[in-house]
Design a protein around this motif. Structure first.
Motif, mmCIF file in Angstrom:
data_model
loop_
_atom_site.group_PDB
_atom_site.id
_atom_site.type_symbol
_atom_site.label_atom_id
_atom_site.label_comp_id
_atom_site.label_asym_id
_atom_site.label_seq_id
_atom_site.Cartn_x
_atom_site.Cartn_y
_atom_site.Cartn_z
ATOM 1 N N ASP A 1 -12.042 21.736 3.528
ATOM 2 C CA ASP A 1 -11.805 22.986 2.819
ATOM 3 C C ASP A 1 -10.505 23.650 3.298
ATOM 4 O OD1 ASP A 1 -12.590 25.245 1.137
ATOM 5 O OD2 ASP A 1 -12.883 26.291 3.043
ATOM 6 N N LEU A 2 -10.317 23.705 4.613
ATOM 7 C CA LEU A 2 -9.089 24.307 5.153
ATOM 8 C C LEU A 2 -7.864 23.494 4.744
ATOM 9 C CD1 LEU A 2 -10.161 25.374 8.751
ATOM 10 C CD2 LEU A 2 -9.067 26.862 7.057
ATOM 11 N N ALA A 3 -7.989 22.165 4.836
ATOM 12 C CA ALA A 3 -6.839 21.315 4.488
ATOM 13 C C ALA A 3 -6.456 21.512 3.018
ATOM 14 C CB ALA A 3 -7.158 19.851 4.778
ATOM 15 N N LEU B 1 -3.572 28.169 7.529
ATOM 16 C CA LEU B 1 -4.839 28.847 7.693
ATOM 17 C C LEU B 1 -5.657 28.061 8.707
ATOM 18 C CD1 LEU B 1 -5.691 29.388 3.913
ATOM 19 C CD2 LEU B 1 -4.695 31.057 5.501
ATOM 20 N N VAL B 2 -6.334 28.762 9.600
ATOM 21 C CA VAL B 2 -7.201 28.093 10.574
ATOM 22 C C VAL B 2 -8.558 28.771 10.549
ATOM 23 C CG1 VAL B 2 -5.280 27.486 12.098
ATOM 24 C CG2 VAL B 2 -6.535 29.600 12.494
ATOM 25 N N GLY C 1 -8.136 17.656 9.946
ATOM 26 C CA GLY C 1 -8.431 19.043 10.347
ATOM 27 C C GLY C 1 -7.832 20.026 9.353
ATOM 28 N N THR C 2 -7.025 20.968 9.847
ATOM 29 C CA THR C 2 -6.388 21.945 8.959
ATOM 30 C C THR C 2 -5.362 21.309 8.027
ATOM 31 O OG1 THR C 2 -4.635 22.314 10.561
ATOM 32 C CG2 THR C 2 -6.537 23.812 10.667
ATOM 33 N N GLY C 3 -4.997 20.057 8.338
ATOM 34 C CA GLY C 3 -3.946 19.386 7.562
ATOM 35 C C GLY C 3 -2.594 19.449 8.241
#
Ligand code: GLN
Length: 284
Positions: free
Chosen positions: A152-154, A86-87, A124-126
């Motif tokens: 949250d994204l990670a 997810l980005v 960042g996103t992980g």
């Protein structure tokens, strides 16, 4: 009635006129996303027409893209290495350049005694930590970031990939959140020189988080601050892998050699054969 076939051609023309590269592919993506279908399914429906609601949501996507919002933010996800992430606004979109770092990290990790503890700093996103965890069942990953949108994204990506038992997402500055020294550190810190930010593509400049890109006057502000702390957080024989701009490698290597005495440093190239990853191995 306007058919999908006609709308696709019209969308492609609008993108071409609006200076969006790959207009044809991007037009397909808008309609695939709107209808939640594959390309093959979309093409099979060329003679059909959208509902009003579908036409309206496609129009919103088209206008966002014409304002140069990155395609990945419109779609809400992006492939990286062999995982889907997810980005969203607030975290850098994972890039193919960074896959070279993951590749090298996996190669090195396979030769180290399991179980490994890995820290992905500024996650960042992980992307980096999750790609490694997804491909190496014996690792535990601490992914750190300072920014709530990235955290949250990670976390959502960790759950979505079913990796929550082996990946902890920790809030804080650089290495500070780590509970102790680790076997491997991976990182893609901001490294763009402040003066170059205005020259970046509008997709990057207008939409991606400046705090993930801007590395100060010479691009190394955060990287220097980070490198100074590396010896305290890497175990003996531990390895650091850091993504860089090819033009910075010499300066960064010299600085790293100064602040991590006795370490061995080498450079790994990305898929386009540019120097991209600094690999530092602590002495045993
Ligand atoms: N490679 C990115 C870009 O040029 C920069 C990533 C970074 O600063 N870490 O857009």
């Amino acid at each position: 009635m306007t058919t999908f076939g006609q709308l696709l051609r019209k969308t492609e023309r609008r993108f071409a006129v609006g200076g969006i590269g790959d207009a044809r592919i991007e037009a397909d993506l808008v309609w695939m996303t709107t209808l939640e279908v594959s390309r093959a399914e979309l093409y099979a429906r060329m003679a059909d027409a959208p509902s009003d609601a579908e036409a309206q949501s496609a129009e919103e996507l088209i206008q966002r893209r014409l304002r140069h919002e990155p395609t990945a933010y419109l779609l809400g996800h992006r492939e990286f290495y062999n995982i889907d992430l997810l980005v969203g606004v607030g975290a850098l979109i994972p890039r193919p350049d960074t896959e070279a770092l993951v590749e090298e990290a996996l190669r090195i990790a396979a030769g180290l005694p399991a179980p490994l503890i890995i820290a992905d700093v500024g996650c960042g996103t992980g992307a980096i930590g999750l790609a490694i965890a997804a491909n190496l069942p014996s690792v535990h990953v601490y992914a750190t970031d300072l920014y709530p949108a990235a955290l949250d994204l990670a976390r959502r990506n960790t759950d979505r990939l079913g990796l929550a038992e082996r990946v902890d997402v920790l809030e804080g500055d650089l290495l500070a959140p780590l509970p102790g020294p680790v076997d491997m550190i991976t990182t893609n810190l901001p490294y763009v020189e402040s003066g170059e930010i205005p020259t970046l593509d509008p997709e990057v400049r207008l939409y991606e988080p400046r705090e993930a890109l801007d590395g100060g006057d010479d691009g190394l502000d955060l990287i220097r601050r980070f490198l100074v702390d590396v010896p305290r957080y890497l175990k003996p024989s531990g390895v650091l892998l850091m993504e860089m701009d090819p033009r910075q490698i010499a300066r960064a290597s010299a600085f790293a050699a100064d602040v991590v005495p006795g370490a061995s440093i080498r450079i790994v190239q990305d898929l386009t054969r540019r120097d991209r990853v600094l690999v530092l191995e602590m002495s045993a």
